[in-house]
Scaffold this active site. Structure first.
Site: not given
Length: 212
Positions: A62, A75, A183
């Site tokens: 999100d 990002f 991540h």
């Protein structure tokens, strides 16, 4: 709504009751809370990267929830904004992987314009509260986007960072390239993101498809 070929590709979604309900809910929340990104940038990823131009999909969860950070591209931040930690790590891996200096302005719109769909799976967030809009239903809409790309005959690169993005693998058909890792967050980057070489892998695959 978008101004390019996504309007036709997603026509059923844009006419659907569920998406209108989401947009109405977000509109009501904007009256009493600070919501990111601004209204005009909610669908920016689609505006910057038309359906027929998509070569790579990078999935985020999100939008950034800090002041002035979210700009509608996963990002990415605007040039005048300090790079968040995850983006710093992305740039570090990009330089290491490609063996050259890269522009670290934070603005990833050049990637978007070159065929990289920078898609968050949830398109809005309340200021200061990560994942605060994950229950609004955005995933139905963004799953439709992923599915439409997956159904194309031409092969595409899907870059999945983190457990949430990797959970979308079931939507992606076998003829596409899936590049996955933990991540880029500082909490996990040293456990498999650094050294994963997603950018050179994507470039090599695109070259094999005879694309720029």
């Amino acid at each position: 709504m978008i101004g390019n070929d996504w309007d036709e590709i997603l026509a059923d979604e844009f006419e659907s009751k569920y998406l209108k309900d989401i947009l109405n809910k977000v509109g009501e929340l904007r009256k009493i809370k600070t919501i990111y990104p601004c209204e005009e940038n909610v669908f920016r990823a689609l505006k910057e990267t038309p359906f027929n131009d998509v070569k790579v999909v990078i999935l985020g969860q999100d939008p950034y929830h800090g002041p002035n950070q979210a700009n509608g591209l996963a990002f990415s931040v605007n040039k005048e904004v300090d790079n968040p930690p995850s983006l710093k790590n992305i740039y570090q891996e990009m330089e290491s992987d490609l063996g050259k200096k890269v522009d670290k302005s934070g603005d990833l719109s050049s990637l978007a314009k070159s065929g990289v769909l920078l898609l968050n799976t949830v398109l809005t967030v309340e200021a200061g509260i990560a994942a605060s809009h994950k229950e609004l239903g955005w995933q139905r809409f963004t799953d439709a986007i992923i599915t439409k790309i997956s159904e194309r005959s031409e092969s595409t690169v899907f870059i999945l960072w983190g457990a949430y993005a990797r959970g979308k693998k079931a939507l992606i058909k076998d003829h596409h390239l899936i590049i996955e890792s933990v991540h880029p967050s500082p909490l996990s980057a040293y456990n498999g993101f650094f050294g994963s070489k997603p950018f050179s892998k994507a470039n090599n695959f695109i070259k094999q498809q005879k694309k720029s």
